[in-house]
Design a protein around this motif. Structure first.
Motif, PDB file in Angstrom:
ATOM      1  N   ARG A   5       0.840  -1.192   0.000  1.00 37.31           N
ATOM      2  CA  ARG A   5       0.000   0.000   0.000  1.00 37.31           C
ATOM      3  C   ARG A   5       0.879   1.247   0.000  1.00 37.31           C
ATOM      4  O   ARG A   5       1.931   1.264   0.620  1.00 37.31           O
ATOM      5  CB  ARG A   5      -0.894   0.034   1.241  1.00 37.31           C
ATOM      6  N   SER A   6       0.405   2.263  -0.698  1.00 40.06           N
ATOM      7  CA  SER A   6       1.061   3.571  -0.711  1.00 40.06           C
ATOM      8  C   SER A   6       0.008   4.633  -0.463  1.00 40.06           C
ATOM      9  O   SER A   6      -1.171   4.444  -0.773  1.00 40.06           O
ATOM     10  CB  SER A   6       1.723   3.851  -2.062  1.00 40.06           C
ATOM     11  N   ALA A   7       0.465   5.760   0.075  1.00 38.05           N
ATOM     12  CA  ALA A   7      -0.427   6.900   0.304  1.00 38.05           C
ATOM     13  C   ALA A   7       0.330   8.171  -0.034  1.00 38.05           C
ATOM     14  O   ALA A   7       1.557   8.239   0.107  1.00 38.05           O
ATOM     15  CB  ALA A   7      -0.902   6.922   1.753  1.00 38.05           C
ATOM     16  N   PRO A  42       3.506  12.816  -5.084  1.00 38.30           N
ATOM     17  CA  PRO A  42       4.390  12.396  -3.993  1.00 38.30           C
ATOM     18  C   PRO A  42       3.668  11.414  -3.066  1.00 38.30           C
ATOM     19  O   PRO A  42       2.629  11.723  -2.490  1.00 38.30           O
ATOM     20  CB  PRO A  42       4.721  13.704  -3.273  1.00 38.30           C
ATOM     21  N   LYS A  43       4.218  10.213  -2.956  1.00 37.75           N
ATOM     22  CA  LYS A  43       3.585   9.160  -2.174  1.00 37.75           C
ATOM     23  C   LYS A  43       4.635   8.139  -1.787  1.00 37.75           C
ATOM     24  O   LYS A  43       5.757   8.184  -2.268  1.00 37.75           O
ATOM     25  CB  LYS A  43       2.473   8.485  -2.976  1.00 37.75           C
ATOM     26  N   ARG A  57       1.242  12.055   4.820  1.00 37.17           N
ATOM     27  CA  ARG A  57       1.933  13.241   5.344  1.00 37.17           C
ATOM     28  C   ARG A  57       3.422  12.959   5.548  1.00 37.17           C
ATOM     29  O   ARG A  57       4.265  13.775   5.194  1.00 37.17           O
ATOM     30  CB  ARG A  57       1.265  13.710   6.634  1.00 37.17           C
ATOM     31  N   ARG A  58       3.756  11.807   6.096  1.00 36.13           N
ATOM     32  CA  ARG A  58       5.158  11.425   6.321  1.00 36.13           C
ATOM     33  C   ARG A  58       5.901  11.320   4.994  1.00 36.13           C
ATOM     34  O   ARG A  58       7.010  11.836   4.841  1.00 36.13           O
ATOM     35  CB  ARG A  58       5.234  10.096   7.087  1.00 36.13           C
ATOM     36  N   GLU A  59       5.279  10.654   4.029  1.00 36.40           N
ATOM     37  CA  GLU A  59       5.924  10.468   2.729  1.00 36.40           C
ATOM     38  C   GLU A  59       6.136  11.795   2.012  1.00 36.40           C
ATOM     39  O   GLU A  59       7.128  11.970   1.310  1.00 36.40           O
ATOM     40  CB  GLU A  59       5.116   9.505   1.863  1.00 36.40           C
ATOM     41  N   PHE A  60       5.213  12.737   2.175  1.00 36.28           N
ATOM     42  CA  PHE A  60       5.392  14.053   1.574  1.00 36.28           C
ATOM     43  C   PHE A  60       6.686  14.673   2.090  1.00 36.28           C
ATOM     44  O   PHE A  60       7.506  15.167   1.313  1.00 36.28           O
ATOM     45  CB  PHE A  60       4.190  14.952   1.884  1.00 36.28           C
TER      46      PHE A  60
END
Length: 155
Positions: A5-7, A42-43, A57-60
């Protein structure tokens, strides 16, 4: 096997000609010469113990090097990519100066089979695009997120 999974977060802003979205050009040698279809929202991946929005939010921050904008966050839903990964995206209205980006990095063997690790930016640049250009720049599997954002902002 655990479902990958990605966000991520799709930033948008109002410009003179209408809505613009912030996309990142994928870093590393495999993408350096590719423009059309070489940009992404961005993800990044997350595990079962992290909430998807927290991961977005973290990945951003990891990919752009800046704190994520404050909400409200508009859910754009999820899409299963061709490789099977489930991607969830939120849109957030914000303005960001691409020159402020400090990209996160990843390490891979390069050139292939050389045994030498090399470090590359996750995203080598970010830029604002109006929807017609964004459709052309985005990897095909992420275009539906752009369409969902436009349905929300134009509706």
């Amino acid at each position: 096997m655990t479902q990958k999974r990605s966000a991520g977060l799709l930033l948008f802003r109002e410009a003179d000609a209408g809505v613009e979205v912030l996309l990142g050009h994928m870093g590393g040698p495999l993408w350096e010469r590719r423009d059309a279809g070489g940009w992404a929202i961005p993800k990044g991946e997350y595990g079962p113990d992290e909430a998807p929005l927290d991961a977005a939010r973290r990945e951003f921050t990891e990919e752009i090097g800046l704190p994520p904008p404050e909400g409200p966050y508009l859910p754009l839903g999820e899409i299963r990519m061709a490789g099977g990964k489930l991607v969830t995206i939120w849109a957030v209205r914000a303005d960001l100066d691409p020159a402020l980006m400090v990209p996160g990095t990843f390490t891979m063997e390069w050139p292939p089979h050389s045994g030498r690790p090399a470090e590359f930016p996750e995203l080598d640049r970010v830029a604002w695009f109006p929807p017609p250009a964004a459709r052309n720049k985005l990897i095909a599997g992420q275009v539906p997120f752009l369409e969902r954002l436009l349905a929300l902002t134009e509706g």
